[in-house]
Design an enzyme around this catalytic site. Sequence first.
Site, PDB file in Angstrom:
ATOM      1  CB  SER A   1       1.378 -10.176   8.547  1.00  0.00           C
ATOM      2  OG  SER A   1       1.161 -10.587   9.875  1.00  0.00           O
TER       3      SER A   1
ATOM      4  CE1 TYR B   1      -4.270  -9.020   8.150  1.00  0.00           C
ATOM      5  CE2 TYR B   1      -2.903 -10.452   9.517  1.00  0.00           C
ATOM      6  CZ  TYR B   1      -3.111  -9.239   8.884  1.00  0.00           C
ATOM      7  OH  TYR B   1      -2.153  -8.251   8.974  1.00  0.00           O
TER       8      TYR B   1
HETATM    9  N1  NAI Z   1      -1.063  -3.185  12.056  1.00  0.00           N
HETATM   10  C1  NAI Z   1      -0.455  -4.375  12.176  1.00  0.00           C
HETATM   11  O1  NAI Z   1      -0.277  -4.924  13.280  1.00  0.00           O
HETATM   12  C2  NAI Z   1       0.076  -5.053  10.973  1.00  0.00           C
HETATM   13  C3  NAI Z   1      -0.295  -4.709   9.687  1.00  0.00           C
HETATM   14  N2  NAI Z   1       0.190  -5.408   8.630  1.00  0.00           N
HETATM   15  C4  NAI Z   1      -0.198  -5.091   7.264  1.00  0.00           C
HETATM   16  O2  NAI Z   1       0.187  -3.768   6.925  1.00  0.00           O
HETATM   17  C5  NAI Z   1      -0.719  -3.239   5.960  1.00  0.00           C
HETATM   18  C6  NAI Z   1      -1.235  -1.902   6.444  1.00  0.00           C
HETATM   19  O3  NAI Z   1      -1.935  -2.136   7.646  1.00  0.00           O
HETATM   20  P1  NAI Z   1      -2.269  -1.007   8.721  1.00  0.00           P
HETATM   21  O4  NAI Z   1      -1.550   0.233   8.416  1.00  0.00           O
HETATM   22  O5  NAI Z   1      -2.128  -1.620  10.031  1.00  0.00           O
HETATM   23  O6  NAI Z   1      -3.830  -0.817   8.436  1.00  0.00           O
HETATM   24  P2  NAI Z   1      -4.757   0.465   8.377  1.00  0.00           P
HETATM   25  O7  NAI Z   1      -6.133  -0.087   8.422  1.00  0.00           O
HETATM   26  O8  NAI Z   1      -4.368   1.490   9.384  1.00  0.00           O
HETATM   27  O9  NAI Z   1      -4.457   1.100   6.929  1.00  0.00           O
HETATM   28  C7  NAI Z   1      -4.800   0.438   5.769  1.00  0.00           C
HETATM   29  C8  NAI Z   1      -4.955   1.452   4.633  1.00  0.00           C
HETATM   30  O10 NAI Z   1      -5.284   0.734   3.438  1.00  0.00           O
HETATM   31  C9  NAI Z   1      -6.378   1.374   2.791  1.00  0.00           C
HETATM   32  N3  NAI Z   1      -7.096   0.398   1.992  1.00  0.00           N
HETATM   33  C10 NAI Z   1      -7.855  -0.621   2.462  1.00  0.00           C
HETATM   34  N4  NAI Z   1      -8.396  -1.295   1.443  1.00  0.00           N
HETATM   35  C11 NAI Z   1      -7.959  -0.706   0.299  1.00  0.00           C
HETATM   36  C12 NAI Z   1      -8.179  -0.956  -1.081  1.00  0.00           C
HETATM   37  N5  NAI Z   1      -8.971  -1.943  -1.478  1.00  0.00           N
HETATM   38  N6  NAI Z   1      -7.578  -0.160  -1.999  1.00  0.00           N
HETATM   39  C13 NAI Z   1      -6.768   0.844  -1.601  1.00  0.00           C
HETATM   40  N7  NAI Z   1      -6.533   1.135  -0.306  1.00  0.00           N
HETATM   41  C14 NAI Z   1      -7.112   0.366   0.640  1.00  0.00           C
HETATM   42  C15 NAI Z   1      -7.193   1.947   3.921  1.00  0.00           C
HETATM   43  O11 NAI Z   1      -8.075   2.984   3.487  1.00  0.00           O
HETATM   44  C16 NAI Z   1      -6.112   2.441   4.866  1.00  0.00           C
HETATM   45  O12 NAI Z   1      -5.691   3.752   4.549  1.00  0.00           O
HETATM   46  C17 NAI Z   1      -1.800  -4.314   5.767  1.00  0.00           C
HETATM   47  O13 NAI Z   1      -1.469  -5.091   4.648  1.00  0.00           O
HETATM   48  C18 NAI Z   1      -1.692  -5.139   7.049  1.00  0.00           C
HETATM   49  O14 NAI Z   1      -2.173  -6.453   6.877  1.00  0.00           O
HETATM   50  C19 NAI Z   1       1.069  -6.440   8.791  1.00  0.00           C
HETATM   51  C20 NAI Z   1       1.461  -6.815  10.025  1.00  0.00           C
HETATM   52  C21 NAI Z   1       1.042  -6.131  11.212  1.00  0.00           C
HETATM   53  C1  LIG Z   2       3.922 -12.523  14.823  1.00  0.00           C
HETATM   54  C2  LIG Z   2       2.586 -11.870  14.828  1.00  0.00           C
HETATM   55  C3  LIG Z   2       2.484 -10.785  13.847  1.00  0.00           C
HETATM   56  C4  LIG Z   2       1.070 -10.280  13.703  1.00  0.00           C
HETATM   57  C5  LIG Z   2       1.023  -9.117  12.843  1.00  0.00           C
HETATM   58  C6  LIG Z   2      -0.310  -8.827  12.263  1.00  0.00           C
HETATM   59  O1  LIG Z   2      -0.510  -8.962  11.068  1.00  0.00           O
HETATM   60  C7  LIG Z   2      -1.296  -8.341  13.161  1.00  0.00           C
HETATM   61  C8  LIG Z   2      -2.630  -8.496  12.625  1.00  0.00           C
HETATM   62  C9  LIG Z   2      -3.440  -9.254  13.611  1.00  0.00           C
HETATM   63  C10 LIG Z   2      -4.688  -9.493  13.426  1.00  0.00           C
HETATM   64  C11 LIG Z   2      -5.379  -9.113  12.242  1.00  0.00           C
HETATM   65  C12 LIG Z   2      -6.619  -9.308  12.135  1.00  0.00           C
HETATM   66  C13 LIG Z   2      -7.389  -8.956  10.989  1.00  0.00           C
HETATM   67  C14 LIG Z   2      -8.659  -9.168  11.061  1.00  0.00           C
HETATM   68  C15 LIG Z   2      -9.664  -8.851  10.056  1.00  0.00           C
HETATM   69  O2  LIG Z   2      -9.227  -8.922   8.735  1.00  0.00           O
HETATM   70  C16 LIG Z   2     -10.816  -9.785  10.345  1.00  0.00           C
HETATM   71  O3  LIG Z   2     -11.899  -9.434   9.609  1.00  0.00           O
HETATM   72  C17 LIG Z   2     -10.349 -11.227  10.273  1.00  0.00           C
HETATM   73  C18 LIG Z   2     -11.383 -12.255   9.930  1.00  0.00           C
HETATM   74  C19 LIG Z   2     -11.137 -13.572  10.614  1.00  0.00           C
HETATM   75  C20 LIG Z   2     -10.051 -14.452  10.054  1.00  0.00           C
HETATM   76  O4  LIG Z   2      -9.028 -14.007   9.573  1.00  0.00           O
HETATM   77  O5  LIG Z   2     -10.259 -15.658  10.099  1.00  0.00           O
END
Ligand code: NAI
Ligand SMILES: CCCCCC(=O)CC\C=C/C=C/C=C/[C@@H](O)[C@@H](O)CCCC(=O)O
Length: 250
Positions: A125, A138
């Site tokens: 991220s 996180y």
């Molecule tokens: N949405 C955002 O702003 C950003 C997201 N990310 C990263 O991108 C990745 C995907 O995030 P999003 O698509 O936003 O989230 P999301 O919550 O929309 O999708 C996450 C997916 O992972 C699955 N999942 C969760 N735990 C799991 C497990 N233990 N085993 C298998 N599958 C599992 C969920 O069922 C879901 O389909 C994450 O690693 C997140 O931290 C990174 C930067 C920014």
């Molecule tokens: C340059 C900024 C890029 C940011 C991109 C991201 O990854 C966006 C995600 C922003 C927030 C994510 C929050 C996730 C929260 C949960 O996992 C929550 O349970 C966190 C618990 C509190 C903590 O992390 O201390």
Amino acid sequence: MPGNLKTKKVFLTGGAQGLGKSYVDGFLAEGATVVFGDINGTVGAATEKEFAEKYGKHKVKFIKFDVTDGPKFEVVVVAVEVVVKCMCFQFHTSQTGVVRGTFLAYKHMRKDKGGKGGRIINISSGFGLENALLVPVYCGTKHAIRAFTSSLALAPDVKQLGIEFGVVCPGPTDTDLLRHLDHTKVRHAHLITPDKLAALMSPVDRIRCGLMKLVHLEEMNGAVLYVDRNEMNFYKMEKVNLGENWPRQD
Ligand SMILES: NC(=O)C1=CN([C@@H]2O[C@H](COP(=O)(O)OP(=O)(O)OC[C@H]3O[C@@H](n4cnc5c(N)ncnc54)[C@H](O)[C@@H]3O)[C@@H](O)[C@H]2O)C=CC1
Ligand SMILES: CCCCCC(=O)CC\C=C/C=C/C=C/[C@@H](O)[C@@H](O)CCCC(=O)O
């Protein structure tokens, strides 16, 4: 360099929705065959159906599993390698899953043990590159993913084993993760209103474009891509780790 993806088998985790789903779409659109895992069986099956209709039944397969379930993960990775015997990409949504999945893929892909080589891409991220007052835990896990993957890329034998490591660091993106953010779990939540957050988000397609750019790099090992709605840059890790890799090679 993967070049044409039509002969490639791609393996992703967290592919049922959000960014993972968009990545599945990106690889399928370029002709790859995709196996994706997710903990959510219902949404995963619906995604599989949607893509099977769009790209063909034989091109996409969904497996319900939890990336923290070691034995199941091993079976999935082995099965993918045996069935397709080619390169493998992977994405994870939890740190345990990232570490375990990376080593499993490494074990099965390394050329000296009968594998075909391949690329391992982990999802960090923007918070894997900078600090985050609001979500310190996180942020810590995302730094760990980024540093873990970049450190593996330093190994002197990666070329010989045919394995490359890369990282994608998306900025805020319009998925359930942010849309349904539990503000009670966010520290000092008053510092960012939901409106302000929404204004910062990129559409998932933007991040997918970044990922595909990384995938098509001639040499991907050690690449760290930051991508948000305004910026798409490859970073040299010296910027993050103050120019020192340990142990130093002088
Ligand atoms: N949405 C955002 O702003 C950003 C997201 N990310 C990263 O991108 C990745 C995907 O995030 P999003 O698509 O936003 O989230 P999301 O919550 O929309 O999708 C996450 C997916 O992972 C699955 N999942 C969760 N735990 C799991 C497990 N233990 N085993 C298998 N599958 C599992 C969920 O069922 C879901 O389909 C994450 O690693 C997140 O931290 C990174 C930067 C920014
Ligand atoms: C340059 C900024 C890029 C940011 C991109 C991201 O990854 C966006 C995600 C922003 C927030 C994510 C929050 C996730 C929260 C949960 O996992 C929550 O349970 C966190 C618990 C509190 C903590 O992390 O201390």
